[in-house]
Design an enzyme around this catalytic site. Structure first.
Site, PDB file in Angstrom:
ATOM      1  CB  SER A   1       9.805   2.194  13.056  1.00 56.26           C
ATOM      2  OG  SER A   1       8.713   1.577  13.471  1.00 56.26           O
TER       3      SER A   1
ATOM      4  CB  VAL B   1       2.011   6.123   6.471  1.00 55.56           C
ATOM      5  CG1 VAL B   1       1.537   5.557   5.531  1.00 55.56           C
ATOM      6  CG2 VAL B   1       3.359   6.923   5.946  1.00 55.56           C
ATOM      7  CG  ASP B   2      -2.334   2.222  10.086  1.00 54.56           C
ATOM      8  OD1 ASP B   2      -3.162   2.226   9.605  1.00 54.56           O
ATOM      9  OD2 ASP B   2      -2.619   1.997  11.319  1.00 54.56           O
TER      10      ASP B   2
ATOM     11  N   GLY C   1       7.894   8.179  12.870  1.00 55.67           N
ATOM     12  CA  GLY C   1       6.614   9.027  13.068  1.00 55.67           C
ATOM     13  C   GLY C   1       6.321   8.511  14.475  1.00 55.67           C
TER      14      GLY C   1
END
Length: 184
Positions: free
Chosen positions: A128, A40-41, A130
């Site tokens: 958290s 996502v980041d 992933g």
């Protein structure tokens, strides 16, 4: 999709890509260095453009990053949202290192920061689950308990009308859909 109502706030489970969501605030599952990363980041930084990273670097200069469980806010760059709240989830180490409390605090601190900014809508990824390896079923329960618990406190400063839980993978989506009613 599935939705429950808690007070004035609707809580919905959606499948999809959080970078395509339109609203006030999206939450980024960031790392403590605020330097972008995978999952996502990485997607948020890639789609949102360099302005987000510049603001993350400014935050690093001021406070050295963002510790697990805490949250900071930046612009959303080229994303459809207005702002990004970056929160750092715990890395799963078997459950004995306070991971549950840290993960719950990610959701609470993000909601508090969104309220302080006057947001009416917010979208969360599955924090958290992933590369940080948090078991998805446990993370789902912690997230739903933290979110609905915050809403049920009926804080006078709560402006949120909509919380969207955006699941990128089918396993998380199914867990959230199955368990959402338990927290209404």
């Amino acid at each position: 999709m599935k939705t429950i109502q808690i007070g004035r706030t609707s809580v919905s489970v959606l499948s999809g890509d959080i970078t395509a969501w339109s609203g006030d605030v999206i939450v980024n599952a960031a790392n403590s260095g605020l330097l972008g990363g995978a999952g996502v980041d990485g997607a948020i930084h890639t789609v949102g453009g360099p302005e987000i990273m510049e603001q993350c670097k400014d935050i690093r200069k001021l406070q050295g990053g963002c510790p697990p469980g805490h949250a900071v806010m930046t612009c959303a760059g080229l994303l459809k949202a207005k702002h990004i709240i970056h929160t750092v989830g715990p890395i799963w180490e078997g459950g004995g290192g306070g991971e549950e409390l840290t993960l719950a605090e990610c959701y609470r601190s993000s909601l508090q920061l969104a309220n302080e900014a006057g947001a009416r809508s917010i979208a969360f990824p599955n924090i958290s689950t992933g590369i940080y390896g948090y078991p998805k079923a446990s993370a789902c329960d912690i997230a739903l308990k933290a979110l609905t618990g915050y809403l049920k406190e009926d804080k006078p400063d709560n402006r949120l009308e909509k919380i969207d839980l955006i699941c990128f993978d089918a396993e998380n989506a199914e867990l959230y859909i199955q368990r959402l009613d338990q927290y209404a």
